[in-house]
Design an enzyme around this catalytic site. Structure first.
Site, mmCIF file in Angstrom:
data_model
loop_
_atom_site.group_PDB
_atom_site.id
_atom_site.type_symbol
_atom_site.label_atom_id
_atom_site.label_comp_id
_atom_site.label_asym_id
_atom_site.label_seq_id
_atom_site.Cartn_x
_atom_site.Cartn_y
_atom_site.Cartn_z
ATOM 1 N N ASP A 226 0.823 -1.209 0.000
ATOM 2 C CA ASP A 226 0.000 0.000 0.000
ATOM 3 C C ASP A 226 0.865 1.270 0.000
ATOM 4 O OD1 ASP A 226 -2.363 1.459 0.080
ATOM 5 O OD2 ASP A 226 -3.221 0.233 1.682
ATOM 6 N N ASP B 84 -10.640 1.826 -3.589
ATOM 7 C CA ASP B 84 -11.077 1.434 -2.246
ATOM 8 C C ASP B 84 -12.578 1.244 -2.151
ATOM 9 O OD1 ASP B 84 -8.752 1.079 -0.940
ATOM 10 O OD2 ASP B 84 -8.799 2.941 0.207
HETATM 11 C C1 GLA Z 1 -5.757 1.742 2.321
HETATM 12 C C2 GLA Z 1 -6.151 0.661 1.346
HETATM 13 C C3 GLA Z 1 -7.242 -0.191 1.947
HETATM 14 C C4 GLA Z 1 -6.757 -0.786 3.238
HETATM 15 C C5 GLA Z 1 -6.280 0.312 4.167
HETATM 16 C C6 GLA Z 1 -5.623 -0.238 5.398
HETATM 17 O O1 GLA Z 1 -6.789 2.653 2.501
HETATM 18 O O2 GLA Z 1 -6.505 1.218 0.130
HETATM 19 O O3 GLA Z 1 -7.616 -1.201 1.046
HETATM 20 O O4 GLA Z 1 -5.710 -1.691 2.976
HETATM 21 O O5 GLA Z 1 -5.360 1.172 3.535
HETATM 22 O O6 GLA Z 1 -5.225 0.750 6.245
#
Ligand code: GLA
Length: 710
Positions: free
Chosen positions: A453, A511
């Site tokens: 990420d 997301d």
């Molecule tokens: C980001 C990612 C999510 C999740 C969160 C975890 O927002 O895009 O999918 O993994 O971090 O903190």
């Protein structure tokens, strides 16, 4: 010499005669077989008239356009030496040229050197036409002087025909990535600049110039993308004096790239693609090329269950074990433990950087969970965010100098974003530490997959060094752990580019698991990125990011067309929902070879509320289509489903396909062909006349399987 390259319906003509910078006489559709005399005539006839009040020779656009050539548009290269009183116009002459037609990979490549002896810089240009008809271009600048050369920009610029006046690119927000925007190019510079240190949620992504009104199936289009994950700019420019151009390059902050004597800077690859069959033609070309990359690993994308929206930071072994059981029962193949597993990570305000398994939540480490996952027949994935550090972390406390920008701004001046800062990967100690930590985790645990990420903009003016180091980190990790697959995520889809795609196996497209948002996000991300890379998850009935409720069928039918997974607490699902999910996963596995190797197609819709998209096998013997109702239709009797991409001459059987949940309709009676449950027609009839659709309620998907019967 005139160089002529042809591949897959596209071609270029490059004029390298004389001592000037070579000229791209043509890039676009295939011009057919042309011998050298014809090519010379073509290049000669491309010389324009000299208009009044202009330079006293025809204005030609070279591959490195500059003031010294009379080009007053954005130049291809800028830079200076600090001791020089003024930068002066760079003026290059042509050095050596190399033309290679590699029969093994079908790549046609031209490389040449450009020298500016007064400025003591040499530019080397490489141009490739791949077997799939993708044109790649990049420059490298080398400093042959005695002092540093302060590079301003080194960009790749190509001409497009005057008729390419309609520009399509993308913008967006968190959970709303890849929103298309169109504009008509007048005289002037239309430019997008990204300073996020990553492409960003509003990434222009793919910039397309086309004939007015081009669509998915029609129109001529010329597109560009920079295979780079840091800052960049991309533009289209037109003036009363010169041709229309598309340009792209890394966006460098002042002083960011200072090339020492004897050293060089290489620009990222600029990717160009042409099609005379609209956006689908572009996608076909780009997807085929990406699928041919040697760096690419297996296209079989396992069905994932990701724990994020199921448990968030609440890591409790027995809860997770119940989720493992539920996942295994419906046919999930990979269990991914998301954020929350490392020391002190109880929420998103702390602990990034402390990449040790939290001893309180996980007294025996991750072993009990991983053993459970493996015993249930799945493999295991883990979330990490290696490029980040929380101010509230052991890492930041013990190495404050490892924070990006720490030297220039000093504590406490750095802006946090999601309460986090950036680890300075350009610092060798920080780089080695994070490489060592990831290596140790992958060595200690049987981890098959990392969700990698990146949840903030850099905001530091050093995106170049950080991006180069990121690539080095990924490459080093892949070399040490070749079997570990990587998913790239950046708060969803804020870092989806071909620089990253070369190093990862999946991207987290967005997301949002809300299927209504996802329909558009996947549709447009998929113009560049093949579907097997695009992570799409079945979420809870009420989407966590929008609060919108969606039917199970709409959620399943949307997540099917990509790298499918689940992000929902399945222990809350009803037996009927679990049965539908099991059927969906079974269908997905059966369709996976088609979905992940086929040609992506879209019908151009007359009603924006109704879309038809699908995937056709490369030999056009099978296809699966989705008719999607995004909203209420414009008319009670919507347009026929006209199935694109089939072989016009073959006969096909069309049948509705069930993947767990039938769509809700608003019809008193279905069209007769659907009552009969199937029909057979030629590809021509299916594309030209089509079939009347079922009348779908808003936010529903109807799936159709199409099989050649001859
Ligand atoms: C980001 C990612 C999510 C999740 C969160 C975890 O927002 O895009 O999918 O993994 O971090 O903190």
């Amino acid at each position: 010499m005139i160089h002529y390259g042809r591949a897959a319906g596209t071609s270029f003509v490059l004029d390298t005669r004389g001592s000037g910078v070579p000229l791209l006489v043509h890039w676009g559709g295939d011009l057919g077989p042309l011998d050298q005399p014809q090519l010379h005539r073509l290049a000669n006839s491309a010389v324009p008239a000299i208009p009044p009040s202009s330079i006293d020779q025809p204005l030609r656009l070279s591959l490195l356009p500059a003031l010294g050539e009379g080009w007053t548009g954005r130049p291809g290269i800028t830079g200076f030496r600090s001791e020089a009183k003024r930068s002066g116009a760079l003026r290059f002459t042509l050095g050596g040229i190399e033309f290679v037609e590699s029969s093994s990979q079908g790549i046609i490549s031209v490389a040449f050197e450009l020298l500016d002896t007064a400025a003591a810089v040499v530019v080397t240009t490489e141009l490739h036409l791949t077997a799939e008809g993708v044109l790649r271009l990049r420059h490298r600048v080398e400093n042959r002087g005695e002092t540093a050369f302060e590079l301003g920009a080194l960009d790749m610029i190509v001409p497009v025909p005057d008729r390419a006046r309609e520009i399509l690119d993308f913008t967006g927000l968190w959970t709303h990535e890849r929103r298309p925007q169109r504009t008509t190019l007048g005289h002037g510079l239309w430019s997008r600049e990204c300073r996020h240190g990553r492409p960003g949620h509003d990434d222009p992504f793919l910039t397309v110039a086309g004939t007015p009104g081009f669509g998915f199936r029609t129109g001529e289009v010329w597109a560009t993308h920079l295979a780079w994950s840091g800052d960049k700019r991309v533009w289209a420019e037109s003036s009363p004096l010169g041709p229309v151009v598309l340009g792209v390059g890394e966006l460098l902050a002042p002083g960011e790239v200072s090339v020492p004597p004897g050293d060089s800077y290489t620009a990222p690859w600029a990717v160009f693609a042409y099609s005379d069959q609209g956006l689908d033609g572009l996608s076909h070309r780009l997807h085929s090329w990406i699928r041919s990359w040697p760096s690419r690993r297996s296209a079989v994308r396992p069905v994932v269950l990701n724990t994020w929206e199921a448990v968030y930071f609440d890591h409790d072994l027995s809860t997770l074990e119940r989720l493992v059981d539920a996942a295994a029962r419906v046919g999930v193949e990979r269990f991914v433990l998301d954020d929350g597993w490392f020391t002190g990570r109880s929420d998103d305000r702390r602990a990034l950087g402390d990449w040790f398994v939290d001893a309180r939540a996980w007294p025996s480490g991750l072993h009990p969970l991983i053993e459970k996952v493996q015993a249930a027949g799945m493999d295991f994935g883990l979330w990490v965010e290696p490029e980040m550090v929380s101010p509230d972390s052991e890492l930041a406390r013990s190495h404050p100098d490892w924070v990006l920008g720490a030297d220039s701004l000093g504590p406490p001046g750095r802006l946090t974003w999601r309460h986090q800062l950036v680890l300075d990967l350009g610092n060798p100690a920080a780089f080695n530490w994070i490489l060592g930590r990831l290596d140790a985790l992958l060595t200690e645990y049987p981890i098959n997959y990392l969700k990698w990420d990146h949840n903030r903009d850099l905001l530091a003016g050093s995106a170049h060094a950080q991006t180069v180091a990121l690539y080095r980190l990924l490459d080093a990790l892949r070399a040490r752990h070749p079997r570990v697959e990587i998913e790239s995520c950046a708060s969803g889809g804020a870092r989806i580019d071909l620089g990253m795609l070369e190093r990862v196996d999946r991207v987290w497209t967005s997301d949002t698991n809300d299927p209504l948002e996802r329909q558009q996000i996947q549709r447009f991300t998929g113009v560049l990125v093949p579907p097997e890379y695009l992570g799409g998850h079945l979420g809870a009935p009420v989407a966590h990011t929008t609060g919108r409720t969606a039917s199970l069928g709409f959620r399943l039918g949307t997540a099917l067309f990509g790298s499918a997974g689940i992000e929902w607490d399945l222990t809350q699902a009803s037996p009927a929902e679990l049965a539908a999910i099991t059927e969906w996963i079974g269908q997905y596995k059966a369709l996976r070879p088609l979905l992940h190797a086929g040609v992506v197609v879209h019908a151009d819709a007359s009603d924006p509320a109704l879309e038809l998209h699908g995937v056709v096998s490369p030999d056009r013997s099978v296809a699966v289509f989705a008719a999607v109702a995004l909203a209420a239709p414009r008319s009670a009797l919507p347009a026929a489903l006209r199935f694109p991409g089939l072989d016009p001459a073959r006969m096909y059987r069309v049948r509705p396909l069930s993947v767990g949940s039938a769509p809700r309709t608003i019809q008193d009676a279905p069209p007769p062909w659907l009552e009969n449950a199937e029909t057979t027609f030629s590809g021509t009839v299916l594309a030209r006349v089509g079939l009347p659709p079922a009348l779908l309620a808003p936010e529903q998907v109807a799936l159709y399987s199409v099989t050649a019967v001859d």
